[in-house]
Motif scaffolding. Sequence first.
Motif, PDB file in Angstrom:
ATOM      1  N   CYS A   1      39.582  28.673  60.895  1.00 19.90           N
ATOM      2  CA  CYS A   1      40.067  27.683  61.867  1.00 19.90           C
ATOM      3  C   CYS A   1      41.562  27.776  62.145  1.00 19.90           C
ATOM      4  O   CYS A   1      41.997  27.468  63.250  1.00 19.90           O
ATOM      5  N   GLY A   2      42.404  28.173  61.165  1.00 17.96           N
ATOM      6  CA  GLY A   2      43.838  28.215  61.429  1.00 17.96           C
ATOM      7  C   GLY A   2      44.331  26.874  61.932  1.00 17.96           C
ATOM      8  O   GLY A   2      44.105  25.835  61.319  1.00 17.96           O
ATOM      9  N   GLY A   3      44.984  26.859  63.092  1.00 18.06           N
ATOM     10  CA  GLY A   3      45.476  25.623  63.666  1.00 18.06           C
ATOM     11  C   GLY A   3      44.425  24.768  64.347  1.00 18.06           C
ATOM     12  O   GLY A   3      44.722  23.669  64.810  1.00 18.06           O
ATOM     13  N   ALA A   4      43.190  25.258  64.439  1.00 23.29           N
ATOM     14  CA  ALA A   4      42.053  24.516  65.010  1.00 23.29           C
ATOM     15  C   ALA A   4      42.278  24.144  66.475  1.00 23.29           C
ATOM     16  O   ALA A   4      41.779  23.119  66.940  1.00 23.29           O
ATOM     17  N   ALA A   5      42.981  24.975  67.216  1.00 24.32           N
ATOM     18  CA  ALA A   5      43.292  24.651  68.610  1.00 24.32           C
ATOM     19  C   ALA A   5      42.035  24.460  69.451  1.00 24.32           C
ATOM     20  O   ALA A   5      42.004  23.594  70.339  1.00 24.32           O
ATOM     21  N   LEU A   6      40.997  25.236  69.181  1.00 21.19           N
ATOM     22  CA  LEU A   6      39.795  25.158  70.005  1.00 21.19           C
ATOM     23  C   LEU A   6      39.047  23.852  69.766  1.00 21.19           C
ATOM     24  O   LEU A   6      38.645  23.174  70.714  1.00 21.19           O
ATOM     25  N   LEU A   7      38.835  23.491  68.514  1.00 26.93           N
ATOM     26  CA  LEU A   7      38.150  22.227  68.228  1.00 26.93           C
ATOM     27  C   LEU A   7      38.919  21.045  68.808  1.00 26.93           C
ATOM     28  O   LEU A   7      38.325  20.113  69.362  1.00 26.93           O
ATOM     29  N   LEU A   8      40.242  21.067  68.707  1.00 25.89           N
ATOM     30  CA  LEU A   8      41.048  19.948  69.182  1.00 25.89           C
ATOM     31  C   LEU A   8      41.020  19.822  70.699  1.00 25.89           C
ATOM     32  O   LEU A   8      41.305  18.749  71.235  1.00 25.89           O
ATOM     33  N   ALA A   9      40.665  20.901  71.392  1.00 23.00           N
ATOM     34  CA  ALA A   9      40.669  20.879  72.857  1.00 23.00           C
ATOM     35  C   ALA A   9      39.304  20.632  73.479  1.00 23.00           C
ATOM     36  O   ALA A   9      39.207  20.221  74.630  1.00 23.00           O
ATOM     37  N   LYS A  10      38.237  20.894  72.732  1.00 21.53           N
ATOM     38  CA  LYS A  10      36.901  20.830  73.317  1.00 21.53           C
ATOM     39  C   LYS A  10      36.308  19.426  73.217  1.00 21.53           C
ATOM     40  O   LYS A  10      36.769  18.599  72.425  1.00 21.53           O
ATOM     41  N   PRO A  11      35.254  19.139  73.987  1.00 21.30           N
ATOM     42  CA  PRO A  11      34.503  17.892  73.784  1.00 21.30           C
ATOM     43  C   PRO A  11      33.833  17.883  72.415  1.00 21.30           C
ATOM     44  O   PRO A  11      33.594  18.941  71.824  1.00 21.30           O
ATOM     45  N   ARG A  12      33.498  16.706  71.925  1.00 18.36           N
ATOM     46  CA  ARG A  12      32.885  16.589  70.607  1.00 18.36           C
ATOM     47  C   ARG A  12      31.451  17.111  70.601  1.00 18.36           C
ATOM     48  O   ARG A  12      30.718  16.966  71.569  1.00 18.36           O
ATOM     49  N   HIS A  13      31.080  17.707  69.469  1.00 18.17           N
ATOM     50  CA  HIS A  13      29.687  18.008  69.161  1.00 18.17           C
ATOM     51  C   HIS A  13      29.213  17.045  68.073  1.00 18.17           C
ATOM     52  O   HIS A  13      30.026  16.421  67.384  1.00 18.17           O
ATOM     53  N   ARG A  14      27.915  16.944  67.909  1.00 21.14           N
ATOM     54  CA  ARG A  14      27.370  15.972  66.961  1.00 21.14           C
ATOM     55  C   ARG A  14      27.859  16.234  65.540  1.00 21.14           C
ATOM     56  O   ARG A  14      28.244  15.321  64.817  1.00 21.14           O
ATOM     57  N   VAL A  15      27.834  17.505  65.116  1.00 20.59           N
ATOM     58  CA  VAL A  15      28.328  17.911  63.801  1.00 20.59           C
ATOM     59  C   VAL A  15      29.428  18.945  64.028  1.00 20.59           C
ATOM     60  O   VAL A  15      29.240  19.884  64.803  1.00 20.59           O
ATOM     61  N   GLU A  16      30.575  18.765  63.358  1.00 23.70           N
ATOM     62  CA  GLU A  16      31.700  19.683  63.545  1.00 23.70           C
ATOM     63  C   GLU A  16      32.269  20.078  62.182  1.00 23.70           C
ATOM     64  O   GLU A  16      32.449  19.236  61.305  1.00 23.70           O
ATOM     65  N   ILE A  17      32.560  21.379  62.049  1.00 21.85           N
ATOM     66  CA  ILE A  17      33.042  21.940  60.789  1.00 21.85           C
ATOM     67  C   ILE A  17      34.335  22.709  61.053  1.00 21.85           C
ATOM     68  O   ILE A  17      34.401  23.531  61.971  1.00 21.85           O
ATOM     69  N   LEU A  18      35.351  22.446  60.236  1.00 20.24           N
ATOM     70  CA  LEU A  18      36.553  23.274  60.203  1.00 20.24           C
ATOM     71  C   LEU A  18      36.598  23.971  58.846  1.00 20.24           C
ATOM     72  O   LEU A  18      36.530  23.303  57.810  1.00 20.24           O
ATOM     73  N   ASN A  19      36.726  25.279  58.854  1.00 19.56           N
ATOM     74  CA  ASN A  19      36.765  26.026  57.602  1.00 19.56           C
ATOM     75  C   ASN A  19      37.946  26.991  57.595  1.00 19.56           C
ATOM     76  O   ASN A  19      38.231  27.652  58.609  1.00 19.56           O
TER      77      ASN A  19
END
Length: 268
Positions: free
Chosen positions: A49-67
């Motif tokens: 994930c590093g800085g997690a830029a993609l997760l922070l920019a996208k709409p939410r999914h039901r289950v989300e994982i940062l590793n």
Amino acid sequence: MPTAPVLPPKSSRERVRPLVIWPGGKARLLDRLLPLIPDDANLYAEVFCGGAALLLAKPRHRVEILNDINGELVALMRNAQRHPEALIEALGWALLSRADFFDRMAHPGATEIERAATFLLRCRSSFGGGQTSFAVAKRAGAGIDRESMARRVREFHARTNRVVVENLPWQRLLRNYDSEASFFFLDPPYVGESTGAYEGFGQPQMGELAAALRRLKGRWLLTVNDSPANRSLFSGCTIHPVATKNGKRKSVSGGTNATFGELIITPT
């Protein structure tokens, strides 16, 4: 080998900004990557994930994982999730100075909150987020803005509500979370390009990753450096080549901001 043209930019949207400046971060490719994330996936996981830029920019999914395998990064995310105001308070004394930068490297802090704050300050005051050299800034707005840092922590805290933060090798992360309803975004260390945060992959490691992706039940999206070996490994997949500027690279003429090639890869 199917080769898709460079994707057109997508219209900008309001985005939560990453906490850290991270080597190889994907903020510069968001407009190319976001359209490739399926809305109908039940589980979304960022494997590196590093800085997690993609997760922070996208709409939410039901289950989300940062590793991420970097324990200091995971500890920062955990404290931003659980203790945002304490983390902000620990950031309040921040001074942007070369002496303090190297002092933070030698003395990371006595408590978990202090260590998380020190790690964040070290990332944001280093050249390219590499954490090994102090950033020399020549433009307005550079440096550590305490108010902006507090906003970023609070935004991250709100956005990562219900997000699971893992600290696993990529192989186990894929095994644990793979299903037909899963979607994985993978941005592994590029082959031969070590940073202050990770050792670069070797070609055998990239080959292991390519084989694992072909066995997945779920869908996936991968970014890697452009090379004949990587194109060969992912033959049969859809490849989007992109050119990226990176101030840490040297151009042929000896200057910075050289352009280098990356591949955005999806299954056919």
